[in-house]
Write an enzyme that holds these catalytic residues in place. Structure first.
Site, short mmCIF file in Angstrom:
data_model
loop_
_atom_site.label_atom_id
_atom_site.label_comp_id
_atom_site.label_asym_id
_atom_site.label_seq_id
_atom_site.Cartn_x
_atom_site.Cartn_y
_atom_site.Cartn_z
CG HIS A 200 1.40 2.03 8.98
ND1 HIS A 200 0.06 2.26 8.74
CD2 HIS A 200 1.75 1.00 8.17
CE1 HIS A 200 -0.38 1.39 7.85
NE2 HIS A 200 0.63 0.62 7.48
CB ILE B 273 0.78 3.36 4.45
CG1 ILE B 273 -0.39 3.48 3.48
CG2 ILE B 273 0.56 4.28 5.65
CD1 ILE B 273 -1.68 2.90 4.03
CB CYS C 175 -0.29 7.58 -19.24
SG CYS C 175 -1.33 6.89 -20.52
CB SER D 18 -0.93 0.02 1.22
OG SER D 18 -1.84 -1.05 1.17
#
Length: 472
Positions: free
Chosen positions: A50, A48, A398, A46
Site C-alpha cells: 500500500h 498489495i 500451466c 492480497s
C-alpha cells in the site's frame, strides 16, 4: 536451548523480524506451529504494498506503512523478490465521493506519501480505459505496488537462516513462562520473547499473563481470474473504504492475472478458510461496477484468509508487564506493507529494553538469484538449459515451472506440496495441479529422501498417498 530472542510465528512479520535481527550477533529461534512458514494470514494475502494514505495520522500502522513501502525498494534487490510499483487508484462517483478523495489526499500528504494526485475525466480514462464511466475521479498513488507475499516471506526466512537464525516448524506453543517458550516438542529459554502469532497472538499473550487485548478474526475471501482478464487494469483499484474494510478491490497480480476481493466477515473462527458462492456473487457485482468487462466465467480459483484484528483496530507493538515478553499483534492490513518497518522498530525496542546489539561483520543480505522459466527469453532459456538440463523439463505446464525450480524450492526449505506451490506457482494454474502433482511428489520423495506415502499437502494429517499398491 537458550537464545537471545525467540520469535513466535513465521508469517511475513515474524520472518521480517528474524531477518532484521540476523544482522546482529545474536542467537535467534523462530518457532512456528505449521509445517512451513507463511501458512497463516500471509498465505491468503492480497499481495498489495500500500501507498499509505488509508490510515489516520497518529496510528502505529500509518507510520509503519509509509516506511515499509519505502523499504521494499531496498529489499527487492537484496532478496530478489518479484515486486512492481504498479500504483493504485481510489475511485469516486460524483461530488460527495470526490470530497472524500480530497480528504484522503490531504491525509496521505500529511503522512508523507509521495506524488499523490487526483485524476478526472479523460486523464483518468487514459490511465485505465476499462474503468466504468460512472467513475468521475480517482486518487492516484504511484508508489503502491504488488508482490507475491509468500514468496517474499520465504526469501526473508531463507536469508535469516543463511545468517544464523534457527527455524522450528511443527512446534505449536503450549505454554509461556518467564523467559521460556514451551512447545509440544521442547522448551526454549530466551532473554526476550516476541509474540508475532497472528490470529493466535492474544492466546499466546494470555499464556504469558498478558490480557490487554483481544483478537477478533476477520475473514476475507478472494477470487482469482484467468488470463482472459489480463490487461483489464494495470493498477490496483480501490473503492472508498468503509469503517471496517478497504472494500472490494480489483488487483493485478505479478503473474498477469486479476484477483478480486476480499470480503470482510467478522465473528468467524480463527481457522475458517471456507469460500462461498454468495461471497463470489457479491464480489463479482462490486467489481463489475468498477470494470464491467470482468466475467464470472473467468473464475478459476479461490481462497480465504483470516486477518488478526485487535482491540482498537491498530497494531499492538511493544513491551508488556511481563519481563522480556514483547507483543507484535493485530498486524492486519497494511501488515504486509509494514512488515519491514515493524522489523526495524523491533530492533529499536529491543535496544531500549537492554539487549546488546553488535552488528555482524559477515552479514549477507542477499539470497541466490532465482531463475524462472516463465520469465525467460528464448536465449536465456537456452543458456539455463545448457547449464542445467532440468530447466528444460517442464513439470507444471500451466505456469511453466521447471524441474530445476521445484528442486531448488525443496533445497531452500519446502517440505510440503503447498510449500512448493507457494514458492514456485507449480499447481496454481488453470488445471490446479491436475497434471503436475504426481511428478512433483516424485521429485519431493527423491529430494527429501522419504517415501511418497509420508509426503503431505500442508503438514501433519494431510498425507496425499495412502499406500503404495506396488508393494501391497
Amino acid at each position: 536451548m537458550f537464545y537471545d530472542v525467540v520469535i513466535i510465528g513465521a508469517g511475513v512479520t515474524g520472518t521480517a523480524i528474524a531477518r532484521e535481527l540476523s544482522k546482529y550477533d545474536l542467537k535467534i529461534a523462530l518457532v512456528e506451529k505449521e509445517a512451513e512458514a507463511a501458512f497463516g494470514a500471509t498465505k491468503a494475502n492480497s499481495g498489495i504494498v500500500h501507498a499509505g494514505f488509508h490510515s489516520a495520522p497518529g496510528m502505529i500502522k500509518s507510520t509503519l506503512c509509509v516506511r515499509g513501502n519505502y523499504l521494499y525498494g531496498e529489499l527487492k534487490d537484496e532478496l530478489d523478490i518479484p515486486f512492481k510499483r504498479v500504483g493504485e487508484l481510489m475511485i469516486a462517483r460524483g461530488p460527495e465521493d470526490e470530497e472524500r478523495l480530497e480528504f484522503f489526499l490531504k491525509q496521505g500528504q500529511e503522512l508523507g506519501v509521495p506524488d499523490l494526485k487526483i485524476l478526472r475525466g479523460e486523464e483518468l480514462y487514459a490511465f485505465e480505459p476499462h474503468l466504468s464511466h460512472t467513475i468521475t475521479a480517482a486518487l492516484y498513488a504511484p508508489s503502491a505496488g504488488v508482490i507475491n507475499p509468500y514468496e517474499f516471506t520465504y526469501r526473508l526466512l531463507y536469508n535469516a537462516i543463511q545468517n544464523g537464525v534457527e527455524f522450528f516448524p511443527n512446534h505449536p506453543v503450549i505454554g509461556i513462562e518467564t523467559h521460556k517458550v514451551i512447545t509440544e516438542h521442547q522448551t526454549f529459554e530466551a532473554k526476550y520473547i516476541i509474540n508475532a502469532a497472528g490470529v493466535y497472538a492474544d492466546k499466546i499473550a494470555e499464556m504469558a499473563g498478558v490480557k490487554t487485548f483481544e483478537i477478533k478474526p476477520r475473514k476475507g475471501q478472494e477470487y482469482l481470474l484467468d488470463r482472459s482478464c489480463e490487461g483489464l487494469t494495470t493498477r490496483v483499484i480501490f473503492p472508498l473504504p468503509s469503517k471496517t474494510s478497504k472494500g472490494i478491490l480489483v488487483i493485478p497480480t505479478l503473474d498477469g492475472t486479476l484477483m478480486i476481493g476480499p470480503t470482510a466477515e467478522d465473528g468467524v473462527p480463527a481457522d475458517d478458510k471456507s469460500t462461498t458462492n454468495e461471497a463470489f456473487e457479491a464480489i463479482l457485482k462490486s467489481t463489475q461496477a468498477i470494470i464491467p468487462e470482468i466475467k464470472a466465467c473467468s473464475l478459476f480459483s479461490q481462497f480465504a484468509g483470516v486477518r488478526p484484528v485487535a482491540t482498537g483496530d491498530d497494531f499492538i507493538i511493544g513491551p508488556t508487564g511481563e519481563e522480556g515478553f514483547i507483543n507484535v499483534a493485530g498486524i492486519q492490513s497494511p501488515g504486509l506493507t509494514a512488515a519491514p518497518a515493524v522489523a526495524e522498530l523491533m530492533v529499536n525496542i529491543l535496544k531500549k529494553q537492554g539487549l546488546k546489539l553488535t552488528q555482524k561483520g559477515d552479514f549477507n543480505p542477499r539470497v541466490p538469484r532465482h531463475k524462472k522459466v516463465r520469465t525467460m527469453s528464448i536465449e536465456e532459456l537456452k543458456k539455463a538449459v545448457a547449464e542445467n538440463p532440468q530447466y528444460g523439463k517442464i513439470v507444471c505446464r500451466c505456469e511453466r515451472v521447471s524441474e530445476a525450480e521445484i528442486r531448488q524450492a525443496i533445497r531452500e526449505g519446502a517440505t510440503t506440496l503447498d510449500g512448493i506451490k507457494l514458492r514456485t506457482r507449480a499447481g496454481q494454474g488453470r488445471c490446479q495441479g491436475g497434471f503436475c502433482t504426481y511428478r512433483i511428489l516424485e521429485i519431493m520423495s527423491e529430494e527429501l529422501g522419504i517415501p511418497m506415502t509420508e509426503l503431505t499437502k500442508k503438514g501433519i494429517g494431510s498425507n496425499l498417498i495412502k499406500k503404495d499398491i506396488k508393494n501391497d
